[in-house]
Scaffold this motif. Structure first.
Motif, PDB file in Angstrom:
ATOM      1  N   VAL A  61      32.101  12.820 105.347  1.00 40.70           N
ATOM      2  CA  VAL A  61      32.445  11.536 104.745  1.00 40.70           C
ATOM      3  C   VAL A  61      33.772  11.161 105.390  1.00 40.70           C
ATOM      4  CG1 VAL A  61      33.025  10.277 102.637  1.00 40.70           C
ATOM      5  CG2 VAL A  61      31.291  12.094 102.567  1.00 40.70           C
ATOM      6  N   PHE A  62      33.774  10.063 106.139  1.00 40.46           N
ATOM      7  CA  PHE A  62      34.956   9.620 106.888  1.00 40.46           C
ATOM      8  C   PHE A  62      35.427   8.308 106.277  1.00 40.46           C
ATOM      9  CE2 PHE A  62      36.809   7.434 110.660  1.00 40.46           C
ATOM     10  CZ  PHE A  62      37.839   8.323 110.904  1.00 40.46           C
ATOM     11  N   LYS A  63      36.669   8.284 105.774  1.00 40.89           N
ATOM     12  CA  LYS A  63      37.199   7.094 105.117  1.00 40.89           C
ATOM     13  C   LYS A  63      38.404   6.559 105.871  1.00 40.89           C
ATOM     14  CE  LYS A  63      35.796   8.406 100.469  1.00 40.89           C
ATOM     15  NZ  LYS A  63      36.222   8.611  99.080  1.00 40.89           N
ATOM     16  N   THR A  64      38.383   5.235 106.090  1.00 42.02           N
ATOM     17  CA  THR A  64      39.537   4.534 106.654  1.00 42.02           C
ATOM     18  C   THR A  64      39.973   3.500 105.619  1.00 42.02           C
ATOM     19  OG1 THR A  64      38.379   2.683 107.707  1.00 42.02           O
ATOM     20  CG2 THR A  64      38.461   4.765 108.945  1.00 42.02           C
ATOM     21  N   SER A  65      40.926   2.672 105.989  1.00 42.73           N
ATOM     22  CA  SER A  65      41.393   1.640 105.062  1.00 42.73           C
ATOM     23  C   SER A  65      40.347   0.555 104.821  1.00 42.73           C
ATOM     24  CB  SER A  65      42.686   1.012 105.593  1.00 42.73           C
ATOM     25  OG  SER A  65      42.449   0.467 106.881  1.00 42.73           O
ATOM     26  N   VAL A  66      39.328   0.456 105.690  1.00 43.68           N
ATOM     27  CA  VAL A  66      38.343  -0.623 105.544  1.00 43.68           C
ATOM     28  C   VAL A  66      36.890  -0.168 105.460  1.00 43.68           C
ATOM     29  CG1 VAL A  66      39.810  -2.358 106.637  1.00 43.68           C
ATOM     30  CG2 VAL A  66      38.240  -1.031 108.033  1.00 43.68           C
ATOM     31  N   ARG A  67      36.621   1.110 105.658  1.00 42.71           N
ATOM     32  CA  ARG A  67      35.220   1.540 105.634  1.00 42.71           C
ATOM     33  C   ARG A  67      35.095   3.016 105.247  1.00 42.71           C
ATOM     34  NH1 ARG A  67      33.849   1.824 112.153  1.00 42.71           N
ATOM     35  NH2 ARG A  67      35.906   2.591 112.751  1.00 42.71           N
ATOM     36  N   THR A  68      33.910   3.341 104.757  1.00 41.91           N
ATOM     37  CA  THR A  68      33.544   4.712 104.450  1.00 41.91           C
ATOM     38  C   THR A  68      32.237   4.997 105.166  1.00 41.91           C
ATOM     39  OG1 THR A  68      34.614   4.642 102.286  1.00 41.91           O
ATOM     40  CG2 THR A  68      32.939   6.339 102.613  1.00 41.91           C
ATOM     41  N   LEU A  69      32.222   6.042 105.983  1.00 39.60           N
ATOM     42  CA  LEU A  69      31.051   6.392 106.775  1.00 39.60           C
ATOM     43  C   LEU A  69      30.592   7.800 106.422  1.00 39.60           C
ATOM     44  CD1 LEU A  69      32.587   5.110 110.096  1.00 39.60           C
ATOM     45  CD2 LEU A  69      30.844   3.940 108.758  1.00 39.60           C
ATOM     46  N   LYS A  70      29.290   7.995 106.401  1.00 35.63           N
ATOM     47  CA  LYS A  70      28.719   9.311 106.085  1.00 35.63           C
ATOM     48  C   LYS A  70      27.693   9.665 107.138  1.00 35.63           C
ATOM     49  CE  LYS A  70      29.176   8.558 101.142  1.00 35.63           C
ATOM     50  NZ  LYS A  70      28.477   8.500  99.850  1.00 35.63           N
ATOM     51  N   GLY A  71      27.556  10.964 107.396  1.00 36.31           N
ATOM     52  CA  GLY A  71      26.557  11.391 108.360  1.00 36.31           C
ATOM     53  C   GLY A  71      26.618  12.879 108.611  1.00 36.31           C
ATOM     54  N   LYS A  72      25.958  13.270 109.690  1.00 38.63           N
ATOM     55  CA  LYS A  72      25.878  14.677 110.077  1.00 38.63           C
ATOM     56  C   LYS A  72      27.045  15.019 111.007  1.00 38.63           C
ATOM     57  CE  LYS A  72      22.885  18.008 112.340  1.00 38.63           C
ATOM     58  NZ  LYS A  72      21.644  18.258 113.043  1.00 38.63           N
ATOM     59  N   ALA A  73      27.619  16.185 110.808  1.00 34.54           N
ATOM     60  CA  ALA A  73      28.661  16.700 111.696  1.00 34.54           C
ATOM     61  C   ALA A  73      28.072  17.898 112.423  1.00 34.54           C
ATOM     62  CB  ALA A  73      29.894  17.112 110.904  1.00 34.54           C
ATOM     63  N   SER A  74      28.308  17.965 113.719  1.00 38.04           N
ATOM     64  CA  SER A  74      27.818  19.118 114.473  1.00 38.04           C
ATOM     65  C   SER A  74      28.993  19.833 115.133  1.00 38.04           C
ATOM     66  CB  SER A  74      26.778  18.695 115.507  1.00 38.04           C
ATOM     67  OG  SER A  74      27.317  17.752 116.399  1.00 38.04           O
ATOM     68  N   TYR A  75      28.836  21.125 115.260  1.00 39.49           N
ATOM     69  CA  TYR A  75      29.856  21.993 115.834  1.00 39.49           C
ATOM     70  C   TYR A  75      29.362  22.489 117.180  1.00 39.49           C
ATOM     71  CZ  TYR A  75      32.217  26.405 116.717  1.00 39.49           C
ATOM     72  OH  TYR A  75      32.893  27.425 117.306  1.00 39.49           O
ATOM     73  N   SER A  76      30.248  22.531 118.158  1.00 38.43           N
ATOM     74  CA  SER A  76      29.866  23.101 119.447  1.00 38.43           C
ATOM     75  C   SER A  76      31.071  23.762 120.094  1.00 38.43           C
ATOM     76  CB  SER A  76      29.279  22.035 120.373  1.00 38.43           C
ATOM     77  OG  SER A  76      30.250  21.061 120.674  1.00 38.43           O
ATOM     78  N   LYS A  77      30.773  24.587 121.063  1.00 35.44           N
ATOM     79  CA  LYS A  77      31.800  25.295 121.818  1.00 35.44           C
ATOM     80  C   LYS A  77      31.393  25.180 123.273  1.00 35.44           C
ATOM     81  CE  LYS A  77      34.061  29.643 120.864  1.00 35.44           C
ATOM     82  NZ  LYS A  77      33.884  31.013 120.393  1.00 35.44           N
ATOM     83  N   ASN A  78      32.305  24.709 124.135  1.00 37.59           N
ATOM     84  CA  ASN A  78      31.929  24.582 125.540  1.00 37.59           C
ATOM     85  C   ASN A  78      32.147  25.907 126.277  1.00 37.59           C
ATOM     86  OD1 ASN A  78      34.655  24.735 126.207  1.00 37.59           O
ATOM     87  ND2 ASN A  78      34.859  22.572 126.663  1.00 37.59           N
ATOM     88  N   SER A  79      31.824  25.917 127.557  1.00 37.18           N
ATOM     89  CA  SER A  79      31.870  27.159 128.336  1.00 37.18           C
ATOM     90  C   SER A  79      33.273  27.758 128.450  1.00 37.18           C
ATOM     91  CB  SER A  79      31.291  26.919 129.731  1.00 37.18           C
ATOM     92  OG  SER A  79      32.037  25.925 130.398  1.00 37.18           O
ATOM     93  N   SER A  80      34.306  26.930 128.305  1.00 32.02           N
ATOM     94  CA  SER A  80      35.665  27.465 128.375  1.00 32.02           C
ATOM     95  C   SER A  80      36.202  27.868 126.999  1.00 32.02           C
ATOM     96  CB  SER A  80      36.604  26.449 129.038  1.00 32.02           C
ATOM     97  OG  SER A  80      36.692  25.283 128.257  1.00 32.02           O
ATOM     98  N   GLY A  81      35.360  27.762 125.968  1.00 33.77           N
ATOM     99  CA  GLY A  81      35.759  28.223 124.647  1.00 33.77           C
ATOM    100  C   GLY A  81      36.335  27.154 123.740  1.00 33.77           C
TER     101      GLY A  81
END
Length: 156
Positions: A61-81
């Motif tokens: 749930v991402f809130k700013t002064s003018v909007r609230t957004l909801k969705g999926k968050a994904s985690y990743s790690k690149n080849s350099s860590g």
């Protein structure tokens, strides 16, 4: 993510790491996904981000002064860590793409660019860092409610 964005994020990440020489326990990095849950805030921009785990997925749930957004968050790690969180489904506010040779191509009609979707953040310790806007070579703004180049969201 463009090569320029990746380079800038990488440089910023290595700067943060060099400022903090404490080594990370490899066993603790395996539990990192669970550690990303929580509430993150940016006092400078009046932003908040809540990441929670529901079953095997992460939601935000991402809130700013003018909007609230909801969705999926994904985690990743690149080849350099480097560790990343992507807030999926959020369209960038502005995107002009590569404008470095715009003057040379004034005679060529500009093609309409697709606005990228998804806000990526580098995860270091309890801080998420979003590169919010580009430069003279690659013009974009991800979150127009904040004028900072790098938005730091710190876990409470």
């Amino acid at each position: 993510m463009s090569k320029i964005q990746f380079f800038i994020l990488s440089a910023f990440y290595f700067f943060l790491i060099s400022c903090n020489q404490k080594s990370e326990n490899p066993a603790s990095s395996e539990n990192l996904k669970d550690e990303i849950e929580g509430t993150y805030t940016s006092e400078e921009c009046n932003l908040s981000l809540i990441i929670s785990k529901i079953k095997n997925d992460y939601q935000y749930v991402f809130k700013t002064s003018v909007r609230t957004l909801k969705g999926k968050a994904s985690y990743s790690k690149n080849s350099s860590g480097e560790k990343y969180i992507v807030l999926e489904g959020i369209p960038w506010d502005e995107y002009e793409g590569d404008i470095s040779n715009e003057e040379e191509n004034d005679s060529i009609p500009a093609k309409e660019l697709e606005i990228p979707v998804g806000i990526d953040a580098v995860y270091v310790k309890d801080t998420l860092t979003i590169q919010n806007y580009g430069n003279a070579m690659n013009s974009y703004t991800k979150i127009s409610e904040c004028g900072l180049k790098y938005i730091l969201l710190v876990k409470k």
